[in-house]
Scaffold this active site. Structure first.
Site, PDB file in Angstrom:
ATOM      1  N   ILE A  16      37.047  20.086  44.550  1.00  0.00           N
ATOM      2  CA  ILE A  16      38.031  19.572  45.490  1.00  0.00           C
ATOM      3  C   ILE A  16      39.404  20.093  45.083  1.00  0.00           C
ATOM      4  CG2 ILE A  16      39.025  17.528  46.577  1.00  0.00           C
ATOM      5  CD1 ILE A  16      36.454  16.037  46.036  1.00  0.00           C
ATOM      6  N   ARG A  20      41.448  22.150  50.341  1.00  0.00           N
ATOM      7  CA  ARG A  20      40.134  21.965  50.958  1.00  0.00           C
ATOM      8  C   ARG A  20      39.061  21.773  49.903  1.00  0.00           C
ATOM      9  NH1 ARG A  20      39.159  28.202  52.913  1.00  0.00           N
ATOM     10  NH2 ARG A  20      40.473  29.152  51.345  1.00  0.00           N
ATOM     11  N   LEU A  21      37.838  21.547  50.394  1.00  0.00           N
ATOM     12  CA  LEU A  21      36.684  21.354  49.518  1.00  0.00           C
ATOM     13  C   LEU A  21      35.905  22.667  49.439  1.00  0.00           C
ATOM     14  CD1 LEU A  21      37.475  18.416  50.047  1.00  0.00           C
ATOM     15  CD2 LEU A  21      35.112  17.885  50.537  1.00  0.00           C
ATOM     16  N   HIS A  22      35.550  23.055  48.231  1.00  0.00           N
ATOM     17  CA  HIS A  22      34.798  24.292  48.024  1.00  0.00           C
ATOM     18  C   HIS A  22      33.405  23.919  47.535  1.00  0.00           C
ATOM     19  CE1 HIS A  22      38.698  26.329  48.299  1.00  0.00           C
ATOM     20  NE2 HIS A  22      39.152  25.408  47.462  1.00  0.00           N
ATOM     21  N   TYR A 113      45.357  20.261  26.898  1.00  0.00           N
ATOM     22  CA  TYR A 113      46.189  19.049  26.950  1.00  0.00           C
ATOM     23  C   TYR A 113      45.595  18.124  27.999  1.00  0.00           C
ATOM     24  CZ  TYR A 113      48.511  21.719  30.754  1.00  0.00           C
ATOM     25  OH  TYR A 113      48.784  22.449  31.894  1.00  0.00           O
ATOM     26  N   ASP A 119      40.221  22.234  37.504  1.00  0.00           N
ATOM     27  CA  ASP A 119      39.920  23.518  38.158  1.00  0.00           C
ATOM     28  C   ASP A 119      40.364  24.679  37.281  1.00  0.00           C
ATOM     29  OD1 ASP A 119      42.637  22.870  38.547  1.00  0.00           O
ATOM     30  OD2 ASP A 119      42.738  23.899  40.481  1.00  0.00           O
ATOM     31  N   ASP A 139      44.980  31.834  39.674  1.00  0.00           N
ATOM     32  CA  ASP A 139      44.400  31.125  40.818  1.00  0.00           C
ATOM     33  C   ASP A 139      45.434  31.091  41.946  1.00  0.00           C
ATOM     34  OD1 ASP A 139      43.250  29.471  42.677  1.00  0.00           O
ATOM     35  OD2 ASP A 139      42.631  27.931  41.246  1.00  0.00           O
TER      36      ASP A 139
HETATM   37  N1  LIG Z   1      40.413  29.083  55.974  1.00  0.00           N
HETATM   38  C1  LIG Z   1      41.434  28.747  55.174  1.00  0.00           C
HETATM   39  N2  LIG Z   1      41.821  27.451  55.084  1.00  0.00           N
HETATM   40  C2  LIG Z   1      42.826  27.083  54.267  1.00  0.00           C
HETATM   41  N3  LIG Z   1      43.508  27.955  53.499  1.00  0.00           N
HETATM   42  C3  LIG Z   1      43.182  29.242  53.544  1.00  0.00           C
HETATM   43  C4  LIG Z   1      42.117  29.701  54.367  1.00  0.00           C
HETATM   44  N4  LIG Z   1      42.009  31.043  54.181  1.00  0.00           N
HETATM   45  C5  LIG Z   1      42.961  31.399  53.310  1.00  0.00           C
HETATM   46  N5  LIG Z   1      43.682  30.337  52.923  1.00  0.00           N
HETATM   47  C6  LIG Z   1      44.796  30.379  51.958  1.00  0.00           C
HETATM   48  O1  LIG Z   1      44.314  29.792  50.785  1.00  0.00           O
HETATM   49  C7  LIG Z   1      45.324  29.005  50.155  1.00  0.00           C
HETATM   50  C8  LIG Z   1      44.638  27.818  49.540  1.00  0.00           C
HETATM   51  O2  LIG Z   1      43.747  28.345  48.593  1.00  0.00           O
HETATM   52  P1  LIG Z   1      42.437  27.576  48.136  1.00  0.00           P
HETATM   53  O3  LIG Z   1      41.926  28.343  46.973  1.00  0.00           O
HETATM   54  O4  LIG Z   1      41.535  27.344  49.278  1.00  0.00           O
HETATM   55  O5  LIG Z   1      43.130  26.201  47.728  1.00  0.00           O
HETATM   56  P2  LIG Z   1      42.682  24.935  46.916  1.00  0.00           P
HETATM   57  O6  LIG Z   1      41.587  25.360  45.979  1.00  0.00           O
HETATM   58  O7  LIG Z   1      43.922  24.562  46.233  1.00  0.00           O
HETATM   59  O8  LIG Z   1      42.202  23.910  47.895  1.00  0.00           O
HETATM   60  C9  LIG Z   1      46.330  28.641  51.215  1.00  0.00           C
HETATM   61  O9  LIG Z   1      47.620  28.925  50.717  1.00  0.00           O
HETATM   62  C10 LIG Z   1      46.012  29.577  52.366  1.00  0.00           C
HETATM   63  O10 LIG Z   1      47.022  30.525  52.530  1.00  0.00           O
HETATM   64  C1  LIG Z   2      47.998  23.030  39.302  1.00  0.00           C
HETATM   65  C2  LIG Z   2      47.057  22.389  40.312  1.00  0.00           C
HETATM   66  C3  LIG Z   2      47.871  21.551  41.283  1.00  0.00           C
HETATM   67  C4  LIG Z   2      46.369  23.511  41.097  1.00  0.00           C
HETATM   68  O1  LIG Z   2      45.634  22.959  42.155  1.00  0.00           O
HETATM   69  P1  LIG Z   2      45.070  23.835  43.368  1.00  0.00           P
HETATM   70  O2  LIG Z   2      46.155  24.742  43.812  1.00  0.00           O
HETATM   71  O3  LIG Z   2      43.929  24.662  42.818  1.00  0.00           O
HETATM   72  O4  LIG Z   2      44.612  22.894  44.413  1.00  0.00           O
HETATM   73  C5  LIG Z   2      45.958  21.551  39.595  1.00  0.00           C
HETATM   74  O5  LIG Z   2      45.301  22.343  38.681  1.00  0.00           O
HETATM   75  C6  LIG Z   2      46.551  20.341  38.907  1.00  0.00           C
HETATM   76  O6  LIG Z   2      46.798  19.337  39.512  1.00  0.00           O
HETATM   77  N1  LIG Z   2      46.794  20.480  37.575  1.00  0.00           N
HETATM   78  C7  LIG Z   2      47.321  19.430  36.744  1.00  0.00           C
HETATM   79  C8  LIG Z   2      48.487  19.888  35.929  1.00  0.00           C
HETATM   80  C9  LIG Z   2      48.188  21.021  34.957  1.00  0.00           C
HETATM   81  O7  LIG Z   2      47.220  21.755  35.108  1.00  0.00           O
HETATM   82  O8  LIG Z   2      48.959  21.147  33.979  1.00  0.00           O
HETATM   83  K   LIG Z   3      41.856  25.852  42.965  1.00  0.00           K
END
Ligand SMILES: Nc1ncnc2c1ncn2[C@@H]1O[C@H](COP(=O)(O)OP(=O)(O)O)[C@@H](O)[C@H]1O
Ligand SMILES: CC(C)(COP(=O)(O)O)[C@@H](O)C(=O)NCCC(=O)O
Ligand SMILES: [K+]
Length: 274
Positions: A16, A20-22, A113, A119, A139
């Site tokens: 999560i 979004r959810l992966h 820490y 993630d 990431d």
């Molecule tokens: N179908 C999509 N839905 C949402 N975000 C997307 C999609 N395709 C590309 N992105 C890009 O991916 C980014 C989010 O990355 P993602 O790895 O999915 O996020 P998280 O793991 O934080 O939920 C957004 O900034 C957006 O630009």
């Molecule tokens: C830095 C993040 C917000 C990244 O989240 P994501 O963009 O993958 O959704 C997440 O890893 C988080 O909440 N980290 C906690 C603080 C840290 O890693 O120091």
């Molecule tokens: K992520």
């Protein structure tokens, strides 16, 4: 939860993220397929604790082709191994009878820490186990993060900044005269732009590429032989532009969308079975 036979049983991985959810379906150690779904809307209260069989999971979570691969709606529910950085979304799954939440102390990286994102830890662990340590993971998700570990699997540290989508959205929301732009940049804009959208694109994309380059160079000063893996929803866009701006750096990047799932697989493999 029924014990897992890691070589043959199906199981689901769920990460999560903040956007979004992966999801991934594994059959034993083999990744079968992946898909993404939306967060649950805050207004909805899915009855996840009631999920006894696959038929109870909403179709927007488990597409029918996945249910098919798992033997149909009446088959036994596979375990779901969950890693989340969104506590409100985690809470919805906490009471699901087949969910097992992965926690930071289960990841064998040294020097973590307590508030490190799960993630980041899983992606780094998955990358290091697959390609070797030292390792730097980039990431390009909701946030853009750098997370690195040394040869002894000890976390060196990292950095967090707003990801591409967040930078565009924030600028559009918090300023009176700037438009909300989509981050889909068709081609690199002129560096010194003569209209507002191009000026926003220039500012965001060139500073992000320069920042990524700078972090990579700083990492290689510490660990000249280190591999670097990039993941996240904006990985392709960023890699394409890195390729144009800094081809010698782009050539060294390993692009891997499923990094988190390799990390989860390592943890599941170490999970005790009866
Ligand atoms: N179908 C999509 N839905 C949402 N975000 C997307 C999609 N395709 C590309 N992105 C890009 O991916 C980014 C989010 O990355 P993602 O790895 O999915 O996020 P998280 O793991 O934080 O939920 C957004 O900034 C957006 O630009
Ligand atoms: C830095 C993040 C917000 C990244 O989240 P994501 O963009 O993958 O959704 C997440 O890893 C988080 O909440 N980290 C906690 C603080 C840290 O890693 O120091
Ligand atoms: K992520």
């Amino acid at each position: 939860m029924t014990p897992l036979k890691p070589t043959e049983d199906p199981w689901l991985a769920l990460e999560i993220g903040n956007s979004r959810l992966h999801w991934a379906l594994f059959i034993g150690n083999t990744l079968n397929c992946t898909w993404d779904t939306d967060h649950f809307p805050e207004s909805s209260t899915p009855q996840l604790p009631e999920c006894k069989s696959l038929a109870d999971l909403p179709p927007e979570i488990l597409p029918s082709f996945i249910t098919g691969k798992l033997g149909g709606k009446n088959s036994t529910h596979p375990p779901i191994f969950l890693a989340s950085v969104v506590p409100q979304q985690t809470a919805l799954w906490q009471t699901h009878p087949h969910v097992r939440i992965i926690t930071l102390p289960e990841i064998p990286l040294l020097n973590m820490y307590p508030t490190l994102g799960i993630d980041r830890a899983l992606a780094l662990w998955g990358a290091g186990k697959n390609w070797s340590f030292p390792m730097l993971v980039i990431d390009a998700g909701t946030a853009l993060t750098f997370t690195g570990a040394a040869a002894n699997k000890s976390l060196v540290g990292g950095a967090i900044l707003p990801g591409l989508g967040l930078q565009f959205n924030n600028l559009g929301e918090k300023t009176a005269q700037l438009p909300q732009l989509k981050q889909e940049i068709i081609s690199l804009p002129p560096r010194f732009a003569l209209n507002t959208p191009a000026a926003i694109q220039s500012g965001i994309i060139y500073t992000m590429l320069a920042g990524i380059k700078d972090f990579i160079m700083a990492w290689w000063e510490l660990f000249p032989e280190s591999k670097i893996v990039i993941k996240g929803g904006d990985r392709i866009l960023l890699c394409n532009y890195l390729q144009i701006q800094f081809p010698e750096i782009a050539a060294h990047l390993i692009v891997e969308p499923n990094l988190i799932f390799w990390g989860i697989r390592e943890i599941v493999a170490a999970f005790p079975v009866n």
